[in-house]
Design an enzyme around this catalytic site. Sequence first.
Site, PDB file in Angstrom:
ATOM      1  NE  ARG A 118     -43.588  16.063  73.810  1.00 53.79           N
ATOM      2  CZ  ARG A 118     -44.581  16.559  74.530  1.00 53.79           C
ATOM      3  NH1 ARG A 118     -45.460  17.374  73.988  1.00 53.79           N
ATOM      4  NH2 ARG A 118     -44.710  16.221  75.787  1.00 53.79           N
ATOM      5  CD  GLU A 182     -15.088  17.220  59.493  1.00 54.00           C
ATOM      6  OE1 GLU A 182     -15.120  16.130  58.887  1.00 54.00           O
ATOM      7  OE2 GLU A 182     -15.375  17.337  60.709  1.00 54.00           O
ATOM      8  CE  LYS A 224     -23.078  15.546  56.796  1.00 52.23           C
ATOM      9  NZ  LYS A 224     -22.581  16.100  58.034  1.00 52.23           N
ATOM     10  CD  GLU A 234     -23.244   7.627  62.063  1.00 55.64           C
ATOM     11  OE1 GLU A 234     -23.254   8.836  61.808  1.00 55.64           O
ATOM     12  OE2 GLU A 234     -22.527   7.120  62.931  1.00 55.64           O
ATOM     13  NE  ARG A 238     -25.091  11.509  58.853  1.00 58.56           N
ATOM     14  CZ  ARG A 238     -25.934  12.498  59.070  1.00 58.56           C
ATOM     15  NH1 ARG A 238     -27.217  12.328  58.857  1.00 58.56           N
ATOM     16  NH2 ARG A 238     -25.499  13.684  59.486  1.00 58.56           N
ATOM     17  CG  ASN A 242     -18.752   9.583  62.155  1.00 62.56           C
ATOM     18  OD1 ASN A 242     -18.915  10.795  62.091  1.00 62.56           O
ATOM     19  ND2 ASN A 242     -19.719   8.747  62.468  1.00 62.56           N
ATOM     20  CG  HIS A 245     -15.265  12.222  63.036  1.00 62.56           C
ATOM     21  ND1 HIS A 245     -14.616  12.316  61.814  1.00 62.56           N
ATOM     22  CD2 HIS A 245     -16.084  13.310  63.087  1.00 62.56           C
ATOM     23  CE1 HIS A 245     -15.031  13.394  61.178  1.00 62.56           C
ATOM     24  NE2 HIS A 245     -15.915  14.013  61.923  1.00 62.56           N
ATOM     25  CG  HIS A 249     -15.367  12.705  68.442  1.00 60.58           C
ATOM     26  ND1 HIS A 249     -16.538  12.082  68.101  1.00 60.58           N
ATOM     27  CD2 HIS A 249     -15.307  13.831  67.690  1.00 60.58           C
ATOM     28  CE1 HIS A 249     -17.159  12.800  67.177  1.00 60.58           C
ATOM     29  NE2 HIS A 249     -16.432  13.864  66.902  1.00 60.58           N
ATOM     30  CG  HIS A 262     -14.556  19.033  65.208  1.00 58.49           C
ATOM     31  ND1 HIS A 262     -14.797  17.889  65.924  1.00 58.49           N
ATOM     32  CD2 HIS A 262     -15.042  18.795  63.952  1.00 58.49           C
ATOM     33  CE1 HIS A 262     -15.419  17.004  65.156  1.00 58.49           C
ATOM     34  NE2 HIS A 262     -15.579  17.529  63.958  1.00 58.49           N
TER      35      HIS A 262
END
Length: 361
Positions: A118, A182, A224, A234, A238, A242, A245, A249, A262
């Site tokens: 955890r 990026e 960032k 997000e 935030r 993306n 993205h 993606h 990527h």
Amino acid sequence: MKILHLDLGDRSYPIYIGSGLIDQSDLLKKHIAGQRVAIVTNETVAPLYLAKVRVHLDTLQPLDVILPDGEQYKSLEVLNRVFDALLNAHCDRRTTLIALGGGVIGDMAGFAAASYQRGVPFIQIPTTLLSQVDSSVGGKTGVNHPLGKNMIGAFYQPRAVIIDTDTLDTLPDRELSAGLAEVIKYGLIRDPEFFSWLEHNLDKLLARDAETLAFAIHRSCRNKAEVVAADERESGVRATLNLGHTFGHAIETGLGYGEWLHGEAIAAGMAMATDLSRRLGWLPGADVTRIEKLIRRARLPVRAPGALSPGRFLELMAVDKKVQDGRLRLVLLKRLGEAVVTDEFPRVELEKTLMTMREAA
Ligand code: NAD
Ligand code: GLY
């Protein structure tokens, strides 16, 4: 060395940026609390940098966890090897995980740290440009699913990010370019001055001028860190990180993980988001030209692969973490330097972008 701070209350942490930092024993050691350490890396990075990190930790008898290299191994199955290794070595809750590698290793080691017993502490030592300017900062961790990129994961912050800019000396040119995608992103979404700086300095970045690279890494991490400090999980701003993205993606999932890098998929995705922003009347043609030119100069693609039809693209884009109540939301540009997240675009305009912004099949 320069130090930035990501301000997140009791989960705040430093981002160290400089030359030769993995040789600085104290920097690493001061962020390790317990008596056990596991270094998660891959078979490409291990021969280059594992011994350099290990040497500081000899008294802690670090456990090496060496994963296969590639985006296609960013999966639950491979992640399980990390848990196997930690359990076999009887690692307890005070074990610190060190992610040594690019974004794939950082995301996987971070997710392992978030979920092992955890939650155990972890430290990021990113070794690609992409991971130094983006993925090591901000606590997004996770793995891919065959149906969608980064679909399984957790927000979990590292204790520190140690960016040794010298590690870029061994990075292949194609990977350096992928990282520049990026970097360019920050200029597009919130830092127009940085965008102009990139137009003037891109050749020096491609030539790996150390000072220029260090500036770009610092400016990117500053951008960032500011965004993540404002919206860690997000719920708002935030999501602008993306940009490109949702398109990117879809390319990665559609072609199969690892086919396009990527950063390459994100570059094409940013060009597609730029095209759609122009269609909505937000971006003038002159800015579109500037943006495409910079992406191309970074030796990155500005069109999607022809193998993905617009119909298939739409299917893939529907599996996106920004989808809300079944509605697709995209990050688009209101102007160069200002991004918005919106579901208010005519479907027909998106289809025109998908139709025109692809390579010949
Ligand atoms: P990567 O981790 O696959 O690294 C690229 C290649 O470079 C690999 O072959 C790797 O072994 C090699 N490599 C790493 N460091 C090297 C070095 N110093 N010298 C020589 N070779 C080296 O890819 P990446 O571009 O670093 O990261 C992409 C991943 O990051 C994707 O999975 C993406 O989803 C993720 N990502 C995450 C976030 C986030 O916020 N968590 C943000 C952006 C991207
Ligand atoms: N790379 C996007 C984010 O960290 O939010």
